[in-house]
Design an enzyme around this catalytic site. Structure first.
Site: not given
Length: 492
Positions: A257-258, A261, A287
């Protein structure tokens, strides 16, 4: 061009100082000694005062007035748009309020972490009440008679409104709830992973996954924190994760997930470095990258096959009988407490709960003293499960402690954008599943870099998605994807 050049040179210094402030926040969450919290709060407050004075310097207004927009190209006009928006917002906020918010939220972060670890709501609520009071003041100052919540939301998703978000949620909720009920009522009950997975091995695989998804280690690093996050932009983009030796998926998918980003920030055109265009255009678009990396790509059947084999190599077992059982475990639907660990079907219901509560808080219709009770009642209603402890309830997220009101709905906006992007990506990259089955995502991440990431703040949020997909963003592709994926998995 003199006024424009002077404005951009000045903005570059302001952006550099903002990056320093971001680095202080990263340090606070990763390696800062606990005893330094009060001093750090003073440092953050002082630096915020410096930044506020720069953002409201009369010369900024004079330069903006003097610039001849007709002489600018598209990128320069976009720079001007962002600077003007920031200038107007900064001018509406008193410096003392801006500094106080920075100081209080820096201190609140540590108090929240202590309260969460001890499951002690009372330890945190007085500080949260102070944060909410300040954010209400900020919202009123920014709104200038308009909707206070919209004024806060605009900081994270320019152009979005609370009413628009609420309408989208009303359209999404019936299909999500209906899908959830069909899944939970089916005769398929995938087992979670079992076994022990050492921290060192998890971090080894997490780094491999990050590399396969394009994270640039020359300009980034991976550390541990209570709540995973990404910090920085340009040539210094840092990510964090957390480890639970009984659940490797927590670490791996938090990391992935990170990475979404971080890859977004690393993928922005270097020409925009230390300028308003040199960051992700909105948290919703941000996101979209983290969620498509984590879910549509990382939780796909193809990639799960590779990950199942890799975990078996590192740990001697994957925690599942075979690749199909592993895929089912990764995508297991259950009414858990924790948003960051929620399956794709339940995730947006978590966001809807937080969105409704924070709108009520900012409007003054809900007070902090009543927040835990309101949370627990809503969770019981939405998920059919009673909250067993505060760390599984109102204390689980860091966002409100650091003043991020208006941030939560951008998570679901990101999911909606990701659904649109995945539809376009599948059409553009026919080899996608074959690539993911080998553990590689280069073709997917290259497409996202070209069509989304490199633009930074060049376009408005919805325009970024429209240009990449060829259609206006809407919730339909996400809901269709969820129904197809989980319908097949649960044989509905």
């Amino acid at each position: 061009m003199g006024a424009y050049d002077d404005l951009i040179a000045y903005e570059r210094e302001t952006q550099a100082l903002a990056q320093v402030m971001g680095r202080l926040s990263w340090d606070q969450e990763t390696v800062m000694p606990k005893g330094a919290a009060h001093q750090r709060a003073e440092e953050m407050g002082a630096l915020e005062s410096v930044l506020h004075r720069r953002r409201t310097d009369p010369r900024v207004g004079e330069w903006l007035e003097a610039v001849d927009e007709t002489a600018l190209d598209h990128a320069a006009r976009a720079q001007l748009r962002h600077i003007l928006r920031g200038y107007i917002r900064a001018m509406r906020l008193p410096e003392t309020l801006s500094s106080q918010i920075a100081r209080v939220t820096s201190r609140a972060q540590g108090i929240w972490a202590e309260a969460r670890a001890a499951d002690d709501v009372a330890h945190f609520l007085p500080t949260l009440a102070e944060v909410v009071r300040l954010k209400r003041e900020e919202a009123a100052a920014l709104a200038q008679g308009g909707d206070p919540y919209d004024a806060l939301l605009d900081d994270y998703e320019p152009g979005a409104t609370g009413a628009g978000i609420a309408a989208m949620f009303d359209r999404m909720r019936p299909r999500l709830v209906e899908l959830r009920e069909r899944i939970l009522g089916s005769d398929r009950h995938p087992a979670p992973l079992s076994g022990r997975f050492g921290a060192e091995g998890q971090m080894t695989v997490a780094r491999e996954v990050a590399s396969h998804f394009g994270y640039d280690w020359r300009h980034g690093r991976l550390d541990h924190s209570v709540h995973p996050f990404t910090s920085g932009s340009g040539t210094d983009v840092r990510i964090t994760t957390r480890v639970d030796e009984g659940d490797p998926l927590n670490c791996l998918y938090s990391t992935l997930h990170e990475v979404g980003h971080g890859a977004y920030e690393q993928g922005i055109d270097p020409a925009y470095l230390l300028s308003p265009l040199g960051e992700g255009v909105s948290m919703g678009v941000h996101e979209s990258q983290s969620r498509i990396y984590e879910n549509q790509l990382g939780r796909s059947r193809a990639f799960c096959g590779w990950l199942h084999a890799r975990l078996a190599e590192v740990f001697g077992q994957s925690g599942a009988a075979d690749a199909d059982a592993f895929y089912a475990a990764v995508n297991r639907v259950h009414s858990g407490y924790i948003r960051t660990e929620a399956d794709e079907v339940h995730y947006n219901l978590h966001i809807m709960l937080r969105f409704d509560l924070e709108r009520e808080l900012i409007a003054g219709r809900l007070e902090v003293a009543d927040l835990e009770e309101a949370w627990n009642e809503r969770f019981q209603s939405d998920f059919g499960v009673a909250v067993d402890k505060p760390s599984n309830g109102v204390l689980q997220d860091v966002h409100w402690s650091v003043g991020l009101f208006g941030y939560f709905p951008t998570y679901t906006l990101g999911n909606v954008y990701a659904g649109c992007l995945y539809t376009a990506l599948c059409a553009a990259v026919p080899s996608l599943d074959d690539d993911l089955a080998r553990g590689h995502a280069e073709t997917a991440t290259a497409w996202l870099r070209e069509n989304v990431q490199r633009h930074g703040g060049l376009y408005e949020p919805a325009e970024v998605i429209q240009r990449a997909c060829g259609f206006d963003p809407h919730e339909g592709p996400l809901l269709d994807y969820l129904e197809a994926k989980f319908g097949a998995l649960y044989r509905l």
